[in-house]
Every structure is written in C-alpha cells, then in structure tokens.
Design a protein around this motif. Structure first.
Motif, PDB file in Angstrom:
ATOM      1  N   CYS A  19      -0.930   7.335  -5.807  1.00  0.00           N
ATOM      2  CA  CYS A  19      -0.181   7.825  -4.654  1.00  0.00           C
ATOM      3  C   CYS A  19      -0.524   6.968  -3.427  1.00  0.00           C
ATOM      4  CB  CYS A  19      -0.559   9.278  -4.406  1.00  0.00           C
ATOM      5  SG  CYS A  19       0.166   9.975  -2.920  1.00  0.00           S
ATOM      6  N   SER A  21      -0.693   7.848  -0.438  1.00  0.00           N
ATOM      7  CA  SER A  21      -1.452   8.511   0.605  1.00  0.00           C
ATOM      8  C   SER A  21      -2.935   8.211   0.402  1.00  0.00           C
ATOM      9  CB  SER A  21      -1.212  10.021   0.550  1.00  0.00           C
ATOM     10  OG  SER A  21      -1.571  10.588   1.773  1.00  0.00           O
ATOM     11  N   CYS A  24      -5.707   9.986  -1.912  1.00  0.00           N
ATOM     12  CA  CYS A  24      -5.122  10.968  -2.841  1.00  0.00           C
ATOM     13  C   CYS A  24      -5.468  10.542  -4.263  1.00  0.00           C
ATOM     14  CB  CYS A  24      -3.606  11.040  -2.674  1.00  0.00           C
ATOM     15  SG  CYS A  24      -2.865  12.180  -3.864  1.00  0.00           S
ATOM     16  N   CYS A  38       2.709  10.931  -4.921  1.00  0.00           N
ATOM     17  CA  CYS A  38       2.532  11.956  -5.946  1.00  0.00           C
ATOM     18  C   CYS A  38       3.487  13.115  -5.650  1.00  0.00           C
ATOM     19  CB  CYS A  38       1.084  12.445  -5.968  1.00  0.00           C
ATOM     20  SG  CYS A  38       0.645  13.398  -4.505  1.00  0.00           S
ATOM     21  N   HIS A  41       2.543  14.833  -2.315  1.00  0.00           N
ATOM     22  CA  HIS A  41       2.780  14.133  -1.052  1.00  0.00           C
ATOM     23  C   HIS A  41       4.242  13.790  -0.831  1.00  0.00           C
ATOM     24  CE1 HIS A  41      -1.620  13.308  -0.635  1.00  0.00           C
ATOM     25  NE2 HIS A  41      -1.281  13.483   0.621  1.00  0.00           N
TER      26      HIS A  41
HETATM   27 ZN    ZN Z   1      -0.670  12.145  -3.230  1.00  0.00          ZN
END
Ligand code: ZN
Length: 258
Positions: A19, A21, A24, A38, A41
C-alpha cells in the motif's frame, strides 16, 4: 515464515506491491490517483491515512493473518501456517475469526473455504477502520459543540453506508493492472522480488479472467517481459502466458513436445 515488520520503515524498493500509505502493512491492490492502495486506505482521505494505518496495525493478529493466508495458502508449509494463524487469532481473543461454518459453501457445510475466511478477516479490518474513523469524527463533532451525539441515521445515510460497504467488496480482488505492474517491476529488477504475499496475490490476479483479458490485449513485447518476470518468481503461470498475438499464423510456438 512471514516477515512481520512493525517499523514500516522499509526502503521504497522493499515495499513493492505494498500500500502507498506510509507504514501500512497491507498490499496495495487497488489503484487510485496513479498509486496503489490497500482496501482500507483506498477510500480514506489523505488526512486520515495515518489514522487508518494505526487502526490496521492495532489488529496485528488479523492483518498478519490476511498476509500469511495470501502468502502461504496451497504451499507446502500451509498446514503449519494455517495452525499458527489460528493460534495467533486465539491468543488475540478472536475465536470469532477462526475458520468456521460462516466460511463454508451452503453446498459443502462443514468445509470452510479459505478465500471466504480471508474475505471475512479483511472485512473485519475494513469495519474496524470505518468504525474508528466514525468514532473520531463523532468525538470531534462533540468537542466542537456540534451536538452531544451524532443524530440517528436517515435512510439516505443508511443507503450511502450500504453502498460504501458493498463497493470495496467488488474491489477486494487485486486489479489485473496492479498485478502486471508488479510483473513489470520484477522484470525490470529481477534481483529484488516483492514479498511472497504480493506475488501470490498478483498470480491470482494474473490468472483471473480479468488478468487473462489484460494479457491477451497486450503486445508481444509486454508479454515477453511478464513471462520473464513469472519465470523469475518460479511460476508455472509463465507457461500460460500467450506468446503470440491472437490471429498470428506464423510457425508453431516454440513448444517442445516429448
Ligand atoms: Zn493501506
């Protein structure tokens, strides 16, 4: 054995397939804005990203379970991983998340289907994220004097929430483009293979009807690169990658028959 990194400080190259982010731990399998996210997110605003990560990470037994199932199901070490994942869930007080009748097909009661179980685990994380964000928003509203409690939901709210709940289920499967993007990265830098759960997830997507359609509409050059990538990760799927444009009628494919 799963590599459980808590720091989330892996170098960018080590986060291939992950992911977008920061920190994450989940796979980034859904595309938005030119990046991969993901399922938790994907819907989150940029300002909520760290909170989402924190909520996901607070359910370590569950997110590691989803990654381990993705990485090991069907592999030689699956029975051992299956037991260790269940033990971890039990230790974390989540007997409700063990594989059970909820995960079985009505046609084969008593035989939980791993993919259904995985969906339930991922669904738990998604619900935890949504509940957490809702609680934080309600608390912020209370503190700003907007009201002691959130008002009861209107039917429009309920419909919106139902849509929001159902939408990511359709997106839970990794997109084919994500999978081929991963193959491109492997082909470009074969020595730096992505984590096994990303590979397994990508192989599922490559083998899916969407993945086959994607491969069929690609150029021979692209397919050659993807085949090379699949060989790097030792996949029998490499053999399934069509090596000709549809409709080409030149010599026989270089397939050796014994
Ligand atoms: Zn994520």
């Amino acid at each position: 054995m799963s590599e459980e990194t808590d720091s989330g400080t892996a170098a960018p190259d080590e986060r291939w397939g992950q992911c977008s982010s920061r920190a994450c731990p989940l796979l980034g399998t859904v595309g938005r804005g030119g990046q991969w996210w993901c399922f938790c997110h994907f819907e989150a605003d940029a300002g909520e990203a760290d909170t989402v990560t924190r909520i996901v990470r607070s359910h370590r037994a569950i997110y590691t379970a989803t990654l381990d199932v993705r990485a090991h199901v069907g592999a030689d070490d699956w029975p051992r991983v299956y037991r260790s994942v269940q033990q971890r869930l039990l230790d974390a007080g989540h007997a409700d998340l063990l594989p059970c009748e909820l995960d079985a097909s009505p046609y084969r009661p008593g035989r939980p289907i791993v993919q259904q179980w995985l969906a339930r685990l991922e669904r738990f994380l998604l619900d935890a994220v949504r509940d957490g964000l809702r609680r934080i928003a309600a608390q912020a509203a209370t503190e700003s004097g907007a009201g002691p409690r959130t008002p009861p939901p209107s039917s429009r709210d309920c419909v919106a929430r139902m849509r929001a709940t159902l939408a990511p289920l359709a997106k839970r499967e990794a997109s084919a483009q994500w999978a081929f993007d991963l193959l491109e990265r492997i082909a470009a830098k074969p020595t730096n293979a992505p984590p096994p759960e990303a590979v397994r997830c990508a192989l599922d997507a490559v083998g899916s009807p969407a993945g086959r359609a994607y491969a069929a509409s690609a150029t021979d050059t692209q397919r050659a690169r993807w085949r090379a990538a699949l060989q790097v990760i030792g996949s029998s799927a490499a053999a399934a990658m069509p090596s000709r444009e549809p409709g080409e009628d030149d010599e026989e494919p270089e397939r050796v028959t014994g």
